[in-house]
Design a protein around this motif. Structure first.
Motif, mmCIF file in Angstrom:
data_model
loop_
_atom_site.group_PDB
_atom_site.id
_atom_site.type_symbol
_atom_site.label_atom_id
_atom_site.label_comp_id
_atom_site.label_asym_id
_atom_site.label_seq_id
_atom_site.Cartn_x
_atom_site.Cartn_y
_atom_site.Cartn_z
ATOM 1 N N HIS A 198 0.840 -1.196 0.000
ATOM 2 C CA HIS A 198 0.000 0.000 0.000
ATOM 3 C C HIS A 198 0.876 1.248 0.000
ATOM 4 C CE1 HIS A 198 -2.635 -3.085 1.796
ATOM 5 N NE2 HIS A 198 -3.640 -2.392 1.302
ATOM 6 N N GLY A 231 -8.221 -0.499 -0.615
ATOM 7 C CA GLY A 231 -7.479 0.028 0.519
ATOM 8 C C GLY A 231 -8.400 0.363 1.673
ATOM 9 N N ARG A 251 -3.989 0.474 -2.153
ATOM 10 C CA ARG A 251 -3.188 -0.603 -2.735
ATOM 11 C C ARG A 251 -2.292 -0.034 -3.824
ATOM 12 N NH1 ARG A 251 -6.875 -5.568 -4.371
ATOM 13 N NH2 ARG A 251 -4.804 -6.354 -4.987
#
Length: 285
Positions: A198, A231, A251
């Protein structure tokens, strides 16, 4: 730097001191910055990591008369002190001492990285320097907005506890060439492989997004014909008429987008790199 549109971050923090002949080499072996090359009185910042390279705390310190004074800008100060004490051996010739609080002043700007603006520590007896008196103190709302735009989290949560410094934009406080330290082996592997899961991003959204909310992206953002997890929202605040700004861990394969289409008939989320973010390409090698 013009004082117009700038504010003053004025806070008090617990002050700690590393004293002893080996204080430099000890902190150098426990944190990510090259402490051996710091100069007397110069403020530096360094990360304390877990053995597997996950972020635990951000320290700000300086050399004062052969000792290292430091505060914890992000993280649990008691956890840090306990962690340092556990690895101090008699041969190290180092002691960790809790001192009085220190007043920390920093000029903050919505247009400049927080890592570059003037910062000063003051004891309780010292008067505010004239250069800081000219700047208006930031309100809690302004300070929160500034931290979000900078990519400077104001707390540690379960999301950041899984991240390394490259993912949250603190790569400029990491030196992989200075010798061994806690978490270095993992960071070196991540750097060599570029294997980031991430990256921290600033976002704007026309609507409400809550902290810890999972970001489900529509298929147009991905390579599959289905929705997927893009995310998590790390922190957020209302801005304007029911709009939200915040920080999200996105991500990596989506982190270069300018906007993301959220699923379930929701609107687009605009994202960009925070002002203070330094990524994996900024690491010293």
């Amino acid at each position: 730097m013009s004082s117009l549109n700038n504010y003053l971050w004025d806070t008090s923090l617990p002050l700690f001191k590393l004293e002893g002949a080996d204080c430099r080499t000890f902190l150098n072996s426990q944190t990510t910055f090259d402490v051996l090359r710091i100069k007397e009185g110069t403020i530096f910042r360094t990360c304390w990591l877990s053995p597997v390279g996950r972020f635990k705390a951000l320290l700000e310190g300086k050399m004062v008369g052969g000792c290292i004074e430091f505060v914890v800008l992000l993280g649990d100060s008691q956890e840090l002190i306990d962690g340092l004490n556990k690895v101090i051996f008699p041969v190290d010739r180092v002691n960790v001492i809790a001192c009085d609080q220190v007043r920390r002043l920093q000029i903050i700007s919505m247009n400049q990285s927080w890592k570059e603006t003037a910062t000063q520590w003051l004891s309780n007896k010292e008067k505010t320097p004239q250069s800081f008196l000219e700047i208006k103190a930031a309100s809690k709302t302004i300070l929160q907005e500034w931290k979000i735009k900078q990519g400077l989290p104001d707390r540690i949560n379960h999301i950041i506890q899984k991240c390394n410094p490259f993912e949250i934009g603190l790569s400029d406080f990491v030196d992989l060439e200075k010798g061994c330290y806690l978490g270095q082996e993992t960071l070196s592997k991540v750097k060599n492989m570029g294997n980031l899961k991430h990256q921290l991003r600033f976002f704007e959204y026309e609507g409400k997004l809550n902290s810890d909310e999972k970001l489900i992206l529509s298929s147009e953002n991905g390579e599959k014909n289905s929705s997927e997890n893009g995310g998590f929202v790390f922190s957020s605040m209302l801005s304007g008429d029911n709009n939200t700004i915040g920080l999200a861990m996105i991500r990596r394969r989506f982190s270069s987008y300018d906007n993301l289409k959220l699923g379930e008939a929701r609107k687009r989320m605009k994202i960009k790199i925070p002002l203070g973010f330094k990524g994996i390409d900024d690491i010293k090698t």
